[in-house]
Write a protein that holds these residues in place. Structure first.
Motif, mmCIF file in Angstrom:
data_model
loop_
_atom_site.group_PDB
_atom_site.id
_atom_site.type_symbol
_atom_site.label_atom_id
_atom_site.label_comp_id
_atom_site.label_asym_id
_atom_site.label_seq_id
_atom_site.Cartn_x
_atom_site.Cartn_y
_atom_site.Cartn_z
ATOM 1 N N LEU A 10 39.015 43.358 40.472
ATOM 2 C CA LEU A 10 39.684 43.928 41.638
ATOM 3 C C LEU A 10 39.428 43.034 42.845
ATOM 4 O O LEU A 10 38.392 42.378 42.936
ATOM 5 N N THR A 11 40.334 43.039 43.769
ATOM 6 C CA THR A 11 40.265 42.174 44.946
ATOM 7 C C THR A 11 39.438 42.826 46.052
ATOM 8 O O THR A 11 39.727 43.968 46.441
ATOM 9 N N PRO A 12 38.420 42.119 46.560
ATOM 10 C CA PRO A 12 37.653 42.668 47.690
ATOM 11 C C PRO A 12 38.588 43.010 48.851
ATOM 12 O O PRO A 12 39.534 42.282 49.144
ATOM 13 N N SER A 14 40.504 45.636 48.804
ATOM 14 C CA SER A 14 41.566 46.521 48.315
ATOM 15 C C SER A 14 41.046 47.943 48.159
ATOM 16 O O SER A 14 39.861 48.191 47.975
ATOM 17 N N ASP A 37 33.726 42.222 43.059
ATOM 18 C CA ASP A 37 33.966 42.427 41.637
ATOM 19 C C ASP A 37 33.914 41.064 40.960
ATOM 20 O O ASP A 37 34.761 40.209 41.209
ATOM 21 N N ASP A 38 32.893 40.861 40.133
ATOM 22 C CA ASP A 38 32.775 39.582 39.428
ATOM 23 C C ASP A 38 33.297 39.661 37.988
ATOM 24 O O ASP A 38 33.090 38.757 37.192
#
Length: 177
Positions: A10-12, A14, A37-38
């Motif tokens: 997921l995109t930081p 968002s 999210d890595d």
């Protein structure tokens, strides 16, 4: 996960909905913002989402509290750092869960009824809801999952005692409080 592929992180920044599946009780859903999210370790931040303030005896969750929630796609628990509105750390509330998954923009976590609390001063560690876990019937329905859940609670207690979760709350992942 049953998928043959790994979903993209997921995109930081968002928005995401967190859905706590709480069989047989109704699911709990609340909005959060992705801070990191890595691909394995997912971190979101959310305000206290309860319908009212809640006093557990060992901590009080109140309007204005902020939760930085750490989930893993390969571990059977989550760790939630709880801060008061003024930024003061209240402690860490941990849920024993099945590994987290993302489905259509929703972070889905199945709660297995075992919890752990670590106070901000690291002096109090409480194993919680073991009676609810026994009453859930998971051990009869899915003995392997029940065993993993018990191991996860033991792991959480060990990590709380060793370093207050510092070793698992990745300092390189944004959102670490």
């Amino acid at each position: 996960m049953n998928d043959t592929h790994t979903p993209a992180p997921l995109t930081p920044g968002s928005d995401v909905t967190v859905r706590l599946v709480k069989h047989p009780r109704p699911d709990v859903r609340y909005p959060a913002v992705v801070t990191g999210d890595d691909g394995t370790h997912l971190v979101v931040r959310a305000p206290w989402a309860g319908a009212a303030e809640r006093d557990f005896g060992f901590v009080r969750f109140e309007y204005g509290d902020v939760f930085t929630e750490h989930y893993w796609r390969d571990r059977w628990y989550s760790v939630k750092e709880v801060r008061a509105a003024d930024g003061r750390v209240k402690g860490w509330y941990c849920d024993v869960t099945r590994p987290a998954r993302v489905e259509r923009g929703t972070l889905v976590v199945e709660d297995l009824d075992l919890d752990l609390w670590l106070s901000a001063d690291h002096r109090t560690i409480l194993r919680l809801d073991e009676d609810e876990f026994l009453e859930s019937g998971l051990a009869e329905r899915d003995p392997a999952a029940a065993g993993r859940a018990r191991e996860a609670l033991d792991d959480l207690e060990r990590l709380a005692r060793e370093d207050g979760f510092a070793s698992i709350l990745d300092p390189d992942l944004p959102g670490r409080g």
